[in-house]
Design a protein around this motif. Structure first.
Motif, short mmCIF file in Angstrom:
data_model
loop_
_atom_site.label_atom_id
_atom_site.label_comp_id
_atom_site.label_asym_id
_atom_site.label_seq_id
_atom_site.Cartn_x
_atom_site.Cartn_y
_atom_site.Cartn_z
N LYS A 1 0.82 -1.21 0.00
CA LYS A 1 0.00 0.00 0.00
C LYS A 1 0.86 1.26 0.00
CE LYS A 1 -3.94 -2.15 2.35
NZ LYS A 1 -4.79 -2.14 3.56
N SER A 2 2.02 1.22 0.64
CA SER A 2 2.91 2.38 0.69
C SER A 2 3.81 2.49 -0.54
CB SER A 2 3.78 2.31 1.96
OG SER A 2 2.99 2.25 3.11
N ASN A 3 3.73 1.52 -1.47
CA ASN A 3 4.55 1.51 -2.68
C ASN A 3 6.04 1.50 -2.35
OD1 ASN A 3 4.91 1.39 -5.46
ND2 ASN A 3 4.88 3.63 -5.71
N LEU A 4 6.39 0.77 -1.29
CA LEU A 4 7.78 0.67 -0.87
C LEU A 4 8.40 -0.59 -1.46
CD1 LEU A 4 7.52 1.70 2.90
CD2 LEU A 4 8.49 3.03 1.02
N THR A 5 9.11 -0.40 -2.61
CA THR A 5 9.86 -1.48 -3.22
C THR A 5 11.32 -1.07 -3.33
OG1 THR A 5 9.41 -0.66 -5.46
CG2 THR A 5 7.83 -2.23 -4.52
N PHE A 6 12.19 -2.06 -3.61
CA PHE A 6 13.62 -1.77 -3.67
C PHE A 6 13.92 -0.78 -4.79
CE2 PHE A 6 17.94 -2.66 -5.14
CZ PHE A 6 18.64 -2.52 -3.97
N ASP A 7 13.32 -0.99 -5.97
CA ASP A 7 13.58 -0.08 -7.09
C ASP A 7 13.09 1.32 -6.80
OD1 ASP A 7 14.68 -2.22 -8.42
OD2 ASP A 7 12.81 -2.73 -9.47
N ASN A 8 11.90 1.44 -6.21
CA ASN A 8 11.36 2.77 -5.90
C ASN A 8 12.22 3.50 -4.88
OD1 ASN A 8 9.22 2.37 -7.63
ND2 ASN A 8 7.83 1.65 -6.04
N VAL A 9 12.68 2.77 -3.88
CA VAL A 9 13.51 3.40 -2.85
C VAL A 9 14.83 3.87 -3.44
CG1 VAL A 9 14.77 2.98 -0.72
CG2 VAL A 9 12.43 2.16 -0.94
#
Length: 459
Positions: A337-345
């Motif tokens: 839900k927070s859109n916390l992925t390795f690529d995004n971070v």
């Protein structure tokens, strides 16, 4: 009121029962309600309340007409003649149900109605035809008071929520004795309350065939805990129950063996004192056999306790594992839900670094800026100096103290106020001629030469 031998002597009759005239009115048949509605309603309320009090006093959820007649009879010849009307009113209000109907369907559901309609009721009619039931048998028909059984079920449920009941499996007889010490409840009513709680999905029941092999009786009762609400009694529950029962049996056996060991030891002492050594040895041998038996049972008890402990540990580990699963799932949902992925971070961190570096460069550039305004400043200073001299009444042709030395001797740079002197060519020649220099010095020759050259130029 005369003593009634059939009635419970300790039943707390209401104070109005001492008024014989009033009691006779209460025992008399009901008149039509239209004649005296207030008297009719007060009399009906009296019987409703006293029936509930009687059930609670006896610890029973059911009653019959004959039982009430014997309890509330005024002597041997004056029995309540109004109970038929009372029973009809209680049935109409849904406060009582036939015990047979209630036991077949405690919740009075549609399926229970169908069973009673198409199977039980016709069967009862056939039974009545063959048995030719009399008026006395009708008086013996038992009815369940729904408010009373609801109260007892609530009391049992509150009791089962307290330790040590939650999450345990009990034998019916053991549980009945433990409940009887706390709640005034007859065995038949206790059985009926357990069946009701089982239908309500509050407890689990395991049944076995009775001694006659026809009826099923309650054997085990499972009381669920808050963390484990399942009420179905599984094979694992049966195994744990058998272990607990075996543990209790072994404890009783060990207690009995220890008692026998002490008795044999005491007998051996007595025979030794009486100088009967052979008998003393006999009891000592028996004591040794009992001690070996005690050791075997102690080891068995230890093994059973280890198994029970391992089962409890396995349950605890299972609960912890389930908690880990739920926690992991909750964390995954939160990250999604927070859109916390390795690529995004990584992308966001890279953008932040570039932005910070750009900001630092811009700040360095802004801090190193220098504006060259010397010319305009000097011009403004000269103008301001001139205006200041005019205000002070000084000559306006005086130069500014910040005037630069351009290599001309007409300007002074020793910190004093310098000003430009206008000299003509003729005056300059006269000043040169007036210089007193020795003729023999090189400077004189050079000066003469310079003067001549300058004169030629002037001419």
């Amino acid at each position: 009121m005369p003593d009634n031998p059939a009635a419970p002597k300790s039943f707390p009759y209401p104070p109005i029962w001492k008024d014989e005239a009033r009691v006779q009115v209460l025992l008399a048949p009901f008149r039509e309600r239209d004649v005296n509605p207030e008297n009719y309603d007060s009399k009906m309320k009296f019987w409703k309340d006293i029936i509930v009090e009687y059930c609670l006093f006896r610890g029973k959820t059911y009653f019959c007409k004959q039982e009430l007649q014997q309890t509330f009879a005024l002597g041997r010849n004056r029995i309540p003649a109004c109970l038929d009307t009372v029973f009809d009113e209680l049935t109409r209000l849904g406060l009582i149900r036939s015990r047979n109907d209630y036991e077949s369907d405690p919740l009075n559901s549609w399926s229970g109605w169908a069973v009673n309609k198409f199977w039980r009721t016709p069967l009862n009619k056939v039974k009545n035809v063959f048995l030719a039931s009399s008026l006395v048998e009708k008086d013996l028909e038992e009815f369940v008071h729904l408010e009373v059984i609801k109260k007892y079920c609530s009391d049992l449920q509150v009791l089962f929520e307290k330790p040590p009941y939650p999450g345990t499996l009990h034998h019916y007889g053991e549980l009945k004795d433990r409940v009887a010490a706390v709640i005034n409840l007859s065995e038949g009513s206790f059985h009926m309350c357990l069946e009701t709680l089982n239908v309500l999905q509050k407890i689990g029941l395991s049944r076995t065939e009775g001694t006659d092999g026809s009826n099923l009786t309650i054997h085990l009762v499972k009381i669920p805990s808050k963390s484990e609400s399942a009420i179905i009694i599984t094979e694992s529950d049966h195994a744990i129950h058998n272990l607990l029962v075996t543990k209790q049996v072994l404890l009783k056996q060990l207690e009995s063996i220890e008692k026998e060991i002490l008795e044999n030891e005491e007998k051996a002492r007595l025979y030794v004192r009486d100088n009967k050594r052979m008998l003393a040895k006999t009891y000592l041998r028996k004591k040794h056999l009992l001690e070996k038996n005690h050791e075997k049972r102690s080891n068995a008890l230890h093994n059973i306790e280890v198994l029970i402990s391992n089962v409890d540990d396995a349950k605890s580990n299972g609960i912890v594992l389930e908690a880990y699963k739920y926690g992991s799932k909750a964390l995954q949902d939160a990250l999604t839900k927070s859109n916390l992925t390795f690529d995004n971070v990584e992308e966001v961190v890279s953008d932040v670094r570039e932005t910070v570096e750009m900001s630092n460069e811009l700040q360095d550039s802004l801090g190193n800026i220098k504006f060259n305004e010397s010319t305009s400043i000097d011009d403004n200073d000269d103008e301001l100096e001139r205006e200041l001299r005019e205000l002070l009444g000084q000559p306006s042709e005086m130069a500014s103290p910040k005037a630069k030395n351009e290599g001309n001797n007409n300007y002074m740079t020793d910190g004093q106020v310098s000003h430009k002197v206008e000299i003509s060519d003729a005056e300059l020649i006269a000043m040169l001629d007036a210089l007193d220099v020795e003729n023999s010095s090189p400077s004189h020759d050079a000066s003469s030469t310079t003067t001549n050259v300058y004169r030629e130029h002037a001419n």
